[in-house]
Structures are given as structure tokens and as C-alpha cells.
Design a protein around this motif. Sequence first.
Motif, PDB file in Angstrom:
ATOM      1  N   ASP A  23      54.609  40.746  44.587  1.00 53.87           N
ATOM      2  CA  ASP A  23      53.649  41.597  45.294  1.00 53.87           C
ATOM      3  C   ASP A  23      52.694  42.279  44.315  1.00 53.87           C
ATOM      4  O   ASP A  23      51.625  42.744  44.707  1.00 53.87           O
ATOM      5  N   LEU A  24      53.050  42.298  43.021  1.00 56.09           N
ATOM      6  CA  LEU A  24      52.199  42.893  41.991  1.00 56.09           C
ATOM      7  C   LEU A  24      51.193  41.897  41.416  1.00 56.09           C
ATOM      8  O   LEU A  24      50.332  42.269  40.629  1.00 56.09           O
ATOM      9  N   SER A  25      51.304  40.628  41.820  1.00 53.57           N
ATOM     10  CA  SER A  25      50.453  39.582  41.262  1.00 53.57           C
ATOM     11  C   SER A  25      49.107  39.509  41.969  1.00 53.57           C
ATOM     12  O   SER A  25      48.999  39.775  43.163  1.00 53.57           O
ATOM     13  N   SER A  26      48.101  39.085  41.208  1.00 50.43           N
ATOM     14  CA  SER A  26      46.788  38.840  41.815  1.00 50.43           C
ATOM     15  C   SER A  26      46.620  37.376  42.217  1.00 50.43           C
ATOM     16  O   SER A  26      45.638  37.029  42.847  1.00 50.43           O
ATOM     17  N   SER A  27      47.600  36.523  41.887  1.00 52.89           N
ATOM     18  CA  SER A  27      47.520  35.095  42.199  1.00 52.89           C
ATOM     19  C   SER A  27      47.864  34.839  43.671  1.00 52.89           C
ATOM     20  O   SER A  27      48.964  35.169  44.118  1.00 52.89           O
ATOM     21  N   PRO A  28      46.951  34.227  44.427  1.00 50.98           N
ATOM     22  CA  PRO A  28      47.276  33.884  45.818  1.00 50.98           C
ATOM     23  C   PRO A  28      48.508  32.965  45.915  1.00 50.98           C
ATOM     24  O   PRO A  28      49.321  33.125  46.823  1.00 50.98           O
ATOM     25  N   TYR A  29      48.654  32.028  44.975  1.00 49.21           N
ATOM     26  CA  TYR A  29      49.817  31.140  45.003  1.00 49.21           C
ATOM     27  C   TYR A  29      51.109  31.933  44.805  1.00 49.21           C
ATOM     28  O   TYR A  29      52.074  31.758  45.553  1.00 49.21           O
ATOM     29  N   LEU A  30      51.150  32.800  43.813  1.00 51.12           N
ATOM     30  CA  LEU A  30      52.362  33.571  43.570  1.00 51.12           C
ATOM     31  C   LEU A  30      52.674  34.495  44.742  1.00 51.12           C
ATOM     32  O   LEU A  30      53.832  34.636  45.137  1.00 51.12           O
ATOM     33  N   ARG A  31      51.652  35.066  45.326  1.00 50.56           N
ATOM     34  CA  ARG A  31      51.866  35.979  46.452  1.00 50.56           C
ATOM     35  C   ARG A  31      52.434  35.250  47.668  1.00 50.56           C
ATOM     36  O   ARG A  31      53.089  35.859  48.509  1.00 50.56           O
ATOM     37  N   GLN A  32      52.232  33.932  47.746  1.00 47.41           N
ATOM     38  CA  GLN A  32      52.834  33.158  48.842  1.00 47.41           C
ATOM     39  C   GLN A  32      54.358  33.158  48.755  1.00 47.41           C
ATOM     40  O   GLN A  32      55.033  32.841  49.728  1.00 47.41           O
ATOM     41  N   HIS A  33      54.908  33.511  47.595  1.00 46.95           N
ATOM     42  CA  HIS A  33      56.348  33.479  47.375  1.00 46.95           C
ATOM     43  C   HIS A  33      56.983  34.860  47.341  1.00 46.95           C
ATOM     44  O   HIS A  33      58.154  34.992  47.004  1.00 46.95           O
ATOM     45  N   LEU A  34      56.241  35.885  47.719  1.00 51.72           N
ATOM     46  CA  LEU A  34      56.784  37.230  47.596  1.00 51.72           C
ATOM     47  C   LEU A  34      57.874  37.519  48.614  1.00 51.72           C
ATOM     48  O   LEU A  34      58.648  38.454  48.427  1.00 51.72           O
ATOM     49  N   ASP A  35      57.998  36.702  49.660  1.00 51.43           N
ATOM     50  CA  ASP A  35      59.065  36.909  50.640  1.00 51.43           C
ATOM     51  C   ASP A  35      60.313  36.093  50.340  1.00 51.43           C
ATOM     52  O   ASP A  35      61.308  36.210  51.057  1.00 51.43           O
ATOM     53  N   PRO A  37      63.837  35.261  48.779  1.00 53.06           N
ATOM     54  CA  PRO A  37      64.897  36.159  48.314  1.00 53.06           C
ATOM     55  C   PRO A  37      65.169  36.045  46.807  1.00 53.06           C
ATOM     56  O   PRO A  37      65.920  36.858  46.259  1.00 53.06           O
ATOM     57  N   VAL A  38      64.570  35.066  46.142  1.00 52.19           N
ATOM     58  CA  VAL A  38      64.679  34.968  44.688  1.00 52.19           C
ATOM     59  C   VAL A  38      63.889  36.127  44.091  1.00 52.19           C
ATOM     60  O   VAL A  38      62.788  36.438  44.537  1.00 52.19           O
ATOM     61  N   TRP A  39      64.427  36.753  43.052  1.00 52.17           N
ATOM     62  CA  TRP A  39      63.753  37.878  42.388  1.00 52.17           C
ATOM     63  C   TRP A  39      62.733  37.337  41.393  1.00 52.17           C
ATOM     64  O   TRP A  39      62.887  37.441  40.180  1.00 52.17           O
ATOM     65  N   TRP A  40      61.653  36.759  41.918  1.00 53.25           N
ATOM     66  CA  TRP A  40      60.621  36.173  41.072  1.00 53.25           C
ATOM     67  C   TRP A  40      59.878  37.230  40.269  1.00 53.25           C
ATOM     68  O   TRP A  40      59.551  38.306  40.778  1.00 53.25           O
ATOM     69  N   GLN A  41      59.581  36.856  39.035  1.00 50.74           N
ATOM     70  CA  GLN A  41      58.744  37.656  38.153  1.00 50.74           C
ATOM     71  C   GLN A  41      57.546  36.807  37.785  1.00 50.74           C
ATOM     72  O   GLN A  41      57.608  35.585  37.818  1.00 50.74           O
ATOM     73  N   GLU A  42      56.475  37.466  37.411  1.00 47.20           N
ATOM     74  CA  GLU A  42      55.319  36.753  36.868  1.00 47.20           C
ATOM     75  C   GLU A  42      55.507  36.653  35.355  1.00 47.20           C
ATOM     76  O   GLU A  42      56.071  37.550  34.728  1.00 47.20           O
ATOM     77  N   TRP A  43      55.050  35.547  34.765  1.00 53.87           N
ATOM     78  CA  TRP A  43      55.163  35.353  33.306  1.00 53.87           C
ATOM     79  C   TRP A  43      54.392  36.456  32.600  1.00 53.87           C
ATOM     80  O   TRP A  43      53.175  36.596  32.792  1.00 53.87           O
ATOM     81  N   ASN A  44      55.078  37.274  31.815  1.00 55.02           N
ATOM     82  CA  ASN A  44      54.408  38.277  30.995  1.00 55.02           C
ATOM     83  C   ASN A  44      55.319  38.672  29.846  1.00 55.02           C
ATOM     84  O   ASN A  44      56.508  38.327  29.823  1.00 55.02           O
ATOM     85  N   ASP A  45      54.763  39.355  28.878  1.00 51.79           N
ATOM     86  CA  ASP A  45      55.493  39.722  27.664  1.00 51.79           C
ATOM     87  C   ASP A  45      56.737  40.549  27.959  1.00 51.79           C
ATOM     88  O   ASP A  45      57.780  40.365  27.337  1.00 51.79           O
TER      89      ASP A  45
END
Length: 142
Positions: A23-35, A37-45
Motif C-alpha cells: 500500500d506504500l508503493s507507487s507502482s500500479p502492479y505492486l498495488r494490485q497485490h496489496l490484498d 495475505p503474503v507480507w510483501w515488501q517492495e525492494w529497497n535498502d
Amino acid sequence: MSASAISGLGVIRMVNLNRNNLDLSSSPYLRQHLDNPVWWQEWNDEVLAEAARLKRPILVSVGYSTCHWCHVMAAQAFSDPATADMLNRSFICIKVDRELRPDIDQYLMQYAVSVIGRGGWPLNVFLTPDHQPVYAVLYATA
């Protein structure tokens, strides 16, 4: 090149790894996966550093908006509560939009082709806590 050499573009913020943070991502593709149940993170340092600090292996799932099998895998495997529970307990799970991070996609795709002889999406690569790829799989069911 190693996964550690691929910067998260300097994005550092305090992230709760015990929830899906797309839900913190600006990527439309990543936001499609915000529901999922996997605790997805965006690639970052920060996420990469936390995986190393916790000595937790990483699952990186790479896809893109118009990838049919990416959406099928999300609807089946990544929406399955038992699969999500196992992934959440065992890995830091990172979702990557290949259109926004072609550097990560290229690095992991080269690895996949070298070990399984082919590539494609969804691309799922397991990394050690210090970011070294150890196993790759394309589409997988729950």
C-alpha cells in the motif's frame, strides 16, 4: 554483479515486515497485490538490510501488470492462506515490478536461465539472507 550491488535507490523508511506493505508503493502492479495475505515488501535498502540482520532468506517475485501468469499465481498461490503463512514465517517476501526495476529483473532472470535453462514470468527467486540467489522457479501453484 550481486543482488547486494543493486541498490534500493536509497529509499530508507521504517517498514513493518509483519504486514503487506505494498500500500506504500507507487507502482500500479505492486498495488494490485496489496490484498494478498503474503507480507510483501517492495525492494529497497532497508528491507534488504533487515533480511541480512535477521538472517532470514528472501523470496523475490518479479512480474508486471499485463503478465497473465503473474496474476494467476497471485490469485492461486499467493492468495492461499496456508501458502502465505509458510512464506511469512520463513522468508522476507519482496515483490518487484519488472517495468520499474529492470535491473533487478535482468539480474534475477540471468540467474534463472543459468540454473533452470529458461526464463519467464512470474519469476520467483529465493535468496540467502546476504542476497545471493540459490533457487529459481517460474509459475508455481499453492
